[in-house]
Design a protein around this motif. Structure first.
Motif, mmCIF file in Angstrom:
data_model
loop_
_atom_site.group_PDB
_atom_site.id
_atom_site.type_symbol
_atom_site.label_atom_id
_atom_site.label_comp_id
_atom_site.label_asym_id
_atom_site.label_seq_id
_atom_site.Cartn_x
_atom_site.Cartn_y
_atom_site.Cartn_z
ATOM 1 N N ARG A 279 -13.978 4.101 14.421
ATOM 2 C CA ARG A 279 -15.261 3.935 14.678
ATOM 3 C C ARG A 279 -15.862 4.087 13.152
ATOM 4 O O ARG A 279 -16.492 4.800 12.587
ATOM 5 C CB ARG A 279 -16.052 4.898 15.566
ATOM 6 N N PRO A 284 -15.998 -1.695 14.452
ATOM 7 C CA PRO A 284 -16.870 -1.843 15.687
ATOM 8 C C PRO A 284 -17.504 -3.053 15.764
ATOM 9 O O PRO A 284 -17.559 -3.465 17.226
ATOM 10 C CB PRO A 284 -18.116 -0.627 15.642
ATOM 11 N N GLY A 288 -16.370 -4.912 19.209
ATOM 12 C CA GLY A 288 -17.081 -4.823 20.126
ATOM 13 C C GLY A 288 -17.012 -3.980 21.181
ATOM 14 O O GLY A 288 -16.589 -2.708 20.866
ATOM 15 N N GLU A 289 -17.179 -4.436 22.334
ATOM 16 C CA GLU A 289 -16.814 -3.466 23.478
ATOM 17 C C GLU A 289 -15.591 -3.720 24.194
ATOM 18 O O GLU A 289 -15.075 -3.189 25.291
ATOM 19 C CB GLU A 289 -18.005 -3.691 24.674
ATOM 20 N N ARG A 322 -11.187 -8.112 28.312
ATOM 21 C CA ARG A 322 -12.526 -8.003 27.487
ATOM 22 C C ARG A 322 -11.898 -8.463 26.057
ATOM 23 O O ARG A 322 -12.391 -9.194 25.213
ATOM 24 C CB ARG A 322 -13.036 -6.751 27.102
ATOM 25 N N ARG A 326 -13.098 -11.753 23.684
ATOM 26 C CA ARG A 326 -13.292 -11.453 22.444
ATOM 27 C C ARG A 326 -12.655 -12.420 21.128
ATOM 28 O O ARG A 326 -13.211 -13.001 20.602
ATOM 29 C CB ARG A 326 -13.446 -10.169 22.045
#
Length: 357
Positions: A279, A284, A288-289, A322, A326
């Motif tokens: 982080r 980040p 993303g997530e 995900r 991305r």
């Protein structure tokens, strides 16, 4: 910058050089390389462009006069400096990509010479450049603050991922594993021995990791950072093998304290490999997530997260899905198109004027 083991900045230059002539066939492009030219082992990244050799190497004492001599000889309408090696005395149209401000933010790791170069060469030359590009919002803000260049002068054009980075067939994975003597299942770390890459955190976490670690960080990195026996160190990997190395890993671990972008995040995601990253810096923003974000100071958190990814099939499947979404939204062609528009603006031409009639 394109010499030895490839890093993110070299890959950026090569990926653009492969695409620009195809996208703008009415324009002529050429490459300015170091005294030895381009390395012969670039594989699919080899650009099919004329190569002009600069008489001095990157950041050498003779770099600035050599850059000026090269540009006077080639006489381009525009020069794109794809790293922080900017020609201070050249009066022509200049577009510069500054990927990060780590030489200023982490000055203790580079010494006073690099800081002076940024202050005396990079900052003043960037301020007069017709176009400035950076690769993340994080880098834009860092460069603006540390160089005194208004943030609005930078266009953020993120890096991309080539289509070669994708899930690989089982037979390809087996062949690579046999050739490189990889463990049957492994976690992967990609970086170099510079302190901000924070490999020492993984060395501390390694005894508690659920699987052996494969380390691609240059020869001797494992010993320098105290990785335990059982770590499989790769000093270098052929460009054509990188997708399979990513795809064969159970997860990528990237604990950097400072990154202007962090291209391995997207490359691993494109290959269907879950990502654990710190982080910190632009990570980040890039992940993303689609990744597990962890403290760059807590090795126990990394070993715990690695166990979760290896043992929890639902978590793993979610990260893979995900991640692929991305990475799929980030292509080098899109980066090249926006870069060509930056060239057009620097040449006082309308947007899209580089397209074939």
């Amino acid at each position: 910058m394109v010499e030895g083991r490839l890093h993110g900045i070299a890959r950026y230059a090569l990926e653009l050089a492969r695409r620009l002539p195809r996208l703008a066939p009415a324009w002529d492009f050429s490459v300015l390389a170091g005294p030895r030219g381009l390395p012969p082992e670039l594989g699919p990244l080899t650009p099919g462009l004329p190569v002009h050799r600069c008489r001095a190497g990157f950041l050498s004492l003779a770099e600035q006069p050599a850059l000026l001599e090269s540009l006077a000889r080639v006489r381009p309408s525009l020069f794109h400096a794809t790293s922080f090696s900017l020609p201070a005395a050249w009066p022509g149209a200049l577009v510069a990509t500054l990927h990060d401000a780590n030489h200023l933010a982490l000055s203790e790791e580079y010494g006073p010479g690099r800081v002076a170069y940024y202050r005396l060469i990079v900052g003043p030359t960037a301020r007069r450049a017709r176009g400035l590009i950076t690769v993340s919002g994080f880098s834009r803000d860092e460069l603006s603050r540390r160089l005194g260049v208004p943030a609005a002068r930078f266009e953020v054009i993120p890096n991309g991922v080539d289509d070669r980075f994708a899930p690989q067939p089982p037979e390809v994975l087996r062949a690579l594993s046999s050739r490189l003597a990889l463990p049957p299942r492994y976690l992967l770390a990609v970086g170099n021995a510079k302190p901000f890459k924070n490999l020492s955190l993984l060395a501390r976490a390694a005894p508690k990791l659920p699987l052996p670690l494969v380390l691609l960080a240059g020869a001797g990195a494992a010993a320098r950072h105290g990785f335990p026996p059982g770590t499989r160190e790769l000093s270098a990997v052929a460009e054509t093998d990188l997708p399979a190395l990513y795809a064969g890993a159970e997860a990528l671990l990237l604990p950097s304290r400072y990154e202007g972008f962090g291209l391995p995040v997207l490359e691993a995601m494109a290959c269907g490999t879950p990502v654990l990253c710190s982080r910190a810096g632009a990570l980040p923003e890039v992940a993303g997530e689609a990744a597990l974000l962890l403290s760059p100071d807590n090795p126990d958190a990394w070993s715990t997260a690695a166990h979760r990814v290896v043992e929890d099939g639902g978590l793993r499947a979610g990260l893979v899905e995900r991640g692929r979404q991305r990475a799929g939204a980030s292509g080098w062609d899109a980066c090249a198109v926006r870069t060509l528009d930056a060239y057009a603006a620097a040449l006082r031409l309308p947007p899209g004027s580089w397209r074939a009639a």
